[in-house]
Motif scaffolding. Structure first.
Motif, short mmCIF file in Angstrom:
data_model
loop_
_atom_site.label_atom_id
_atom_site.label_comp_id
_atom_site.label_asym_id
_atom_site.label_seq_id
_atom_site.Cartn_x
_atom_site.Cartn_y
_atom_site.Cartn_z
N ASN A 182 0.87 -1.22 0.05
CA ASN A 182 0.07 0.04 -0.12
C ASN A 182 1.05 1.23 -0.29
OD1 ASN A 182 0.95 -0.65 2.70
ND2 ASN A 182 -0.72 0.36 3.72
N TYR A 183 2.04 1.25 -0.43
CA TYR A 183 2.91 2.37 -0.55
C TYR A 183 3.08 2.67 -1.87
CZ TYR A 183 4.77 1.48 4.31
OH TYR A 183 4.91 1.36 5.57
N PHE A 184 3.17 4.04 -2.16
CA PHE A 184 3.27 4.53 -3.33
C PHE A 184 4.35 5.90 -3.36
CE2 PHE A 184 -0.78 2.91 -3.06
CZ PHE A 184 -0.88 2.19 -4.46
N LYS A 185 4.97 6.00 -4.57
CA LYS A 185 5.76 7.41 -4.65
C LYS A 185 4.94 8.41 -5.06
CE LYS A 185 10.11 9.39 -6.20
NZ LYS A 185 11.31 9.32 -5.56
N CYS A 186 4.91 9.50 -4.53
CA CYS A 186 4.02 10.55 -5.06
C CYS A 186 4.80 11.74 -5.59
CB CYS A 186 2.91 11.54 -4.26
SG CYS A 186 2.42 12.73 -4.61
N THR A 187 4.72 12.24 -6.93
CA THR A 187 5.74 13.26 -7.33
C THR A 187 5.24 14.54 -7.96
OG1 THR A 187 5.50 12.13 -9.66
CG2 THR A 187 7.55 11.54 -8.23
N ASP A 188 3.73 14.24 -7.59
CA ASP A 188 2.98 15.80 -8.00
C ASP A 188 1.67 15.48 -7.59
OD1 ASP A 188 2.60 17.91 -9.45
OD2 ASP A 188 2.71 17.33 -11.38
N MET A 189 0.76 16.61 -7.46
CA MET A 189 -0.48 16.52 -7.00
C MET A 189 -1.21 18.05 -7.17
SD MET A 189 0.30 17.21 -2.88
CE MET A 189 1.59 16.28 -2.79
N ILE A 190 -2.45 17.92 -7.02
CA ILE A 190 -3.25 18.95 -7.44
C ILE A 190 -4.45 19.14 -6.53
CG2 ILE A 190 -4.54 17.90 -9.44
CD1 ILE A 190 -4.78 20.50 -10.80
N GLU A 191 -4.61 20.41 -6.04
CA GLU A 191 -5.95 20.53 -5.18
C GLU A 191 -7.05 20.87 -6.08
OE1 GLU A 191 -5.77 20.28 -2.01
OE2 GLU A 191 -8.16 21.00 -1.56
N CYS A 236 2.63 19.82 -2.85
CA CYS A 236 3.01 19.63 -4.34
C CYS A 236 4.52 20.09 -4.57
CB CYS A 236 2.02 20.37 -5.28
SG CYS A 236 2.33 20.26 -6.79
N THR A 237 5.02 21.31 -4.15
CA THR A 237 6.33 21.60 -4.12
C THR A 237 7.23 20.71 -3.67
OG1 THR A 237 5.55 24.00 -4.03
CG2 THR A 237 7.77 23.73 -3.67
N MET A 238 6.92 20.30 -2.39
CA MET A 238 7.67 19.09 -1.63
C MET A 238 7.71 18.00 -2.35
SD MET A 238 7.24 18.28 2.39
CE MET A 238 8.24 18.86 3.09
N ALA A 239 6.76 17.39 -3.16
CA ALA A 239 6.67 16.14 -3.84
C ALA A 239 7.56 16.27 -5.17
CB ALA A 239 5.20 15.77 -4.22
N ARG A 240 7.27 17.36 -5.82
CA ARG A 240 8.16 17.59 -7.06
C ARG A 240 9.69 17.83 -6.73
NH1 ARG A 240 4.28 22.16 -9.90
NH2 ARG A 240 2.69 20.83 -10.60
N ARG A 241 9.92 18.62 -5.54
CA ARG A 241 11.65 18.50 -5.44
C ARG A 241 12.09 17.38 -4.94
NH1 ARG A 241 11.68 23.61 -1.27
NH2 ARG A 241 11.20 25.37 -2.90
N SER A 242 11.35 16.31 -3.97
CA SER A 242 12.09 15.57 -3.33
C SER A 242 11.53 14.20 -3.28
CB SER A 242 12.81 15.83 -1.86
OG SER A 242 11.71 16.46 -1.16
N GLY A 243 10.24 14.30 -3.86
CA GLY A 243 9.23 13.11 -3.91
C GLY A 243 8.63 12.79 -2.49
N MET A 244 7.36 12.36 -2.41
CA MET A 244 6.81 12.01 -0.91
C MET A 244 6.47 10.52 -1.04
SD MET A 244 4.72 15.63 -0.20
CE MET A 244 4.17 15.36 1.75
N VAL A 245 6.04 10.04 -0.18
CA VAL A 245 5.49 8.65 0.11
C VAL A 245 3.98 8.57 0.39
CG1 VAL A 245 5.66 6.38 1.21
CG2 VAL A 245 7.82 7.46 0.55
N ALA A 246 3.18 8.28 -0.40
CA ALA A 246 1.77 7.95 -0.27
C ALA A 246 1.53 6.67 0.55
CB ALA A 246 0.98 8.22 -1.47
N VAL A 247 0.61 6.68 1.26
CA VAL A 247 0.31 5.38 1.94
C VAL A 247 -1.33 5.29 2.01
CG1 VAL A 247 0.40 3.90 4.37
CG2 VAL A 247 2.13 5.43 3.88
N ASP A 248 -1.66 4.17 1.24
CA ASP A 248 -3.18 3.77 1.22
C ASP A 248 -3.34 3.34 2.65
OD1 ASP A 248 -5.72 3.14 0.82
OD2 ASP A 248 -5.19 2.02 -1.02
N PHE A 249 -3.85 3.87 3.70
CA PHE A 249 -3.86 3.46 4.96
C PHE A 249 -5.11 2.72 5.32
CE2 PHE A 249 -5.78 7.71 4.86
CZ PHE A 249 -7.35 7.64 5.32
#
Ligand code: UTP
Length: 291
Positions: A182-191, A236-249
């Motif tokens: 249930n782990y994903f890498k997130c590199t971009d997002m939009i509100e 979104c800035t953080m994810a584009r810069r360094s990537g974030m981890v998304a957890v499908d909790f």
């Protein structure tokens, strides 16, 4: 670094739940016998959090009172003897759940702006954010699931779930690629994406773990959707810069910011409540026959 601090933004105006929220904070709406924010605090504490900053605003003094002692009430319950001993213990224990801190967001300028009020509380540590109107109920606390991901990957972590194509335009949409389980890498997002901007049906639902560099990003984040400073835009800035981890909790999430979510939470929690669960189940079954 071990995560021990959490921020609960609770300074929204709750316009979707008016008139209930005209003078009553939506975070204090009860789910059976506890206000929504107590479930959120308990989830944080079960996740190892010891220090909690609640972002409030005018008219939210009730939240502070709830996590304080009430000597008059306690004296009354004490004089009630053994009969009242359990409820006395429960009432007193609320104030000992964690170290509580409060700061006011003086203008309602959005969730990102609210989180930026936490800078001096957080200092140079990673921290958890639990949105004040998202109650998540489950065996394994959602906040703790995100903290474990932070401990493994060392980046910001997002609590996500898939939502319907109709609903996602009211939430956020994430660009994700699988890591494992249930782990994903997130590199971009939009509100609040328009249908042509949807990146996936994964949306951030009420929980994240952030590193302190979010504060400098928030300082430079312009107002976005609804004219508010959006936490999603900063993440979104953080994810584009360094990537974030998304957890499908795992766990069921209730949106206490809308009327249907409030009723779903009340109904489902009541069904499994030790004191009223059996009677409520009977009542619901009878009621269902008439629908
Ligand atoms: P919401 O956008 O769902 O809350 O923010 P809201 O503004 O109260 O909602 P409506 O649309 O008017 O009904 C999610 C979380 O962020 C907090 C809210 O209290 C909620 O817990 N929030 C939002 C703040 O603390 N400050 C803000 O300026 C906005």
């Amino acid at each position: 670094m071990k995560i021990t601090k959490a921020v609960i933004p609770a300074a929204g105006l709750g316009t979707r739940v008016l008139p209930a929220t005209k003078s009553m904070p939506k975070e204090m709406l009860p789910i059976v016998d506890k206000p929504a924010i107590q479930y959120i605090v308990e989830e944080a504490v079960r996740s190892g959090i010891t220090d909690i900053l609640i972002i409030t605003n005018r008219g939210k003094g009730l939240i502070e009172d709830h996590f304080d002692r009430v000597p008059e009430l306690e004296a009354k319950l004490t004089s009630g003897g053994a009969q009242k001993a359990d409820i006395l213990r429960e009432v007193v224990d609320i104030s000992h759940l964690a170290n509580f801190y409060f700061v006011r967001q003086k203008e309602t300028r959005g969730l990102g702006h609210a989180v930026s009020r936490a800078r001096s509380f957080v200092g140079n540590e990673p921290f958890a954010v639990l949105y004040g109107d998202d109650v998540i109920i489950g065996e394994d606390p959602a906040c703790g699931q995100l903290i474990r991901a932070y401990e493994e990957f060392g980046t910001g972590v997002l609590g996500v779930k898939q939502v319907s194509a109709e609903a996602i335009t009211k939430y956020s949409s994430l660009k994700v690629e699988p890591i494992r389980d249930n782990y994903f890498k997130c590199t971009d997002m939009i509100e609040k994406p328009t249908p042509d901007k949807i990146m996936s049906l994964y949306s951030i639902l009420g929980r994240c773990v952030l590193t302190p560099d979010i504060f400098d990003i928030l300082d430079h984040t312009e107002p976005g959707a609804g004219g508010e400073i959006q936490l999603t835009d900063a993440m979104c800035t953080m994810a584009r810069r360094s990537g974030m981890v998304a957890v499908d909790f795992t766990g069921t999430r209730y949106d206490m910011g809308n009327k249907l979510g409030i009723m779903q939470a009340s109904c489902e929690v009541a069904l499994s409540h030790p004191e009223i669960g059996a009677d409520f189940r009977k009542y619901i079954k009878e009621l269902a026959k008439t629908l």
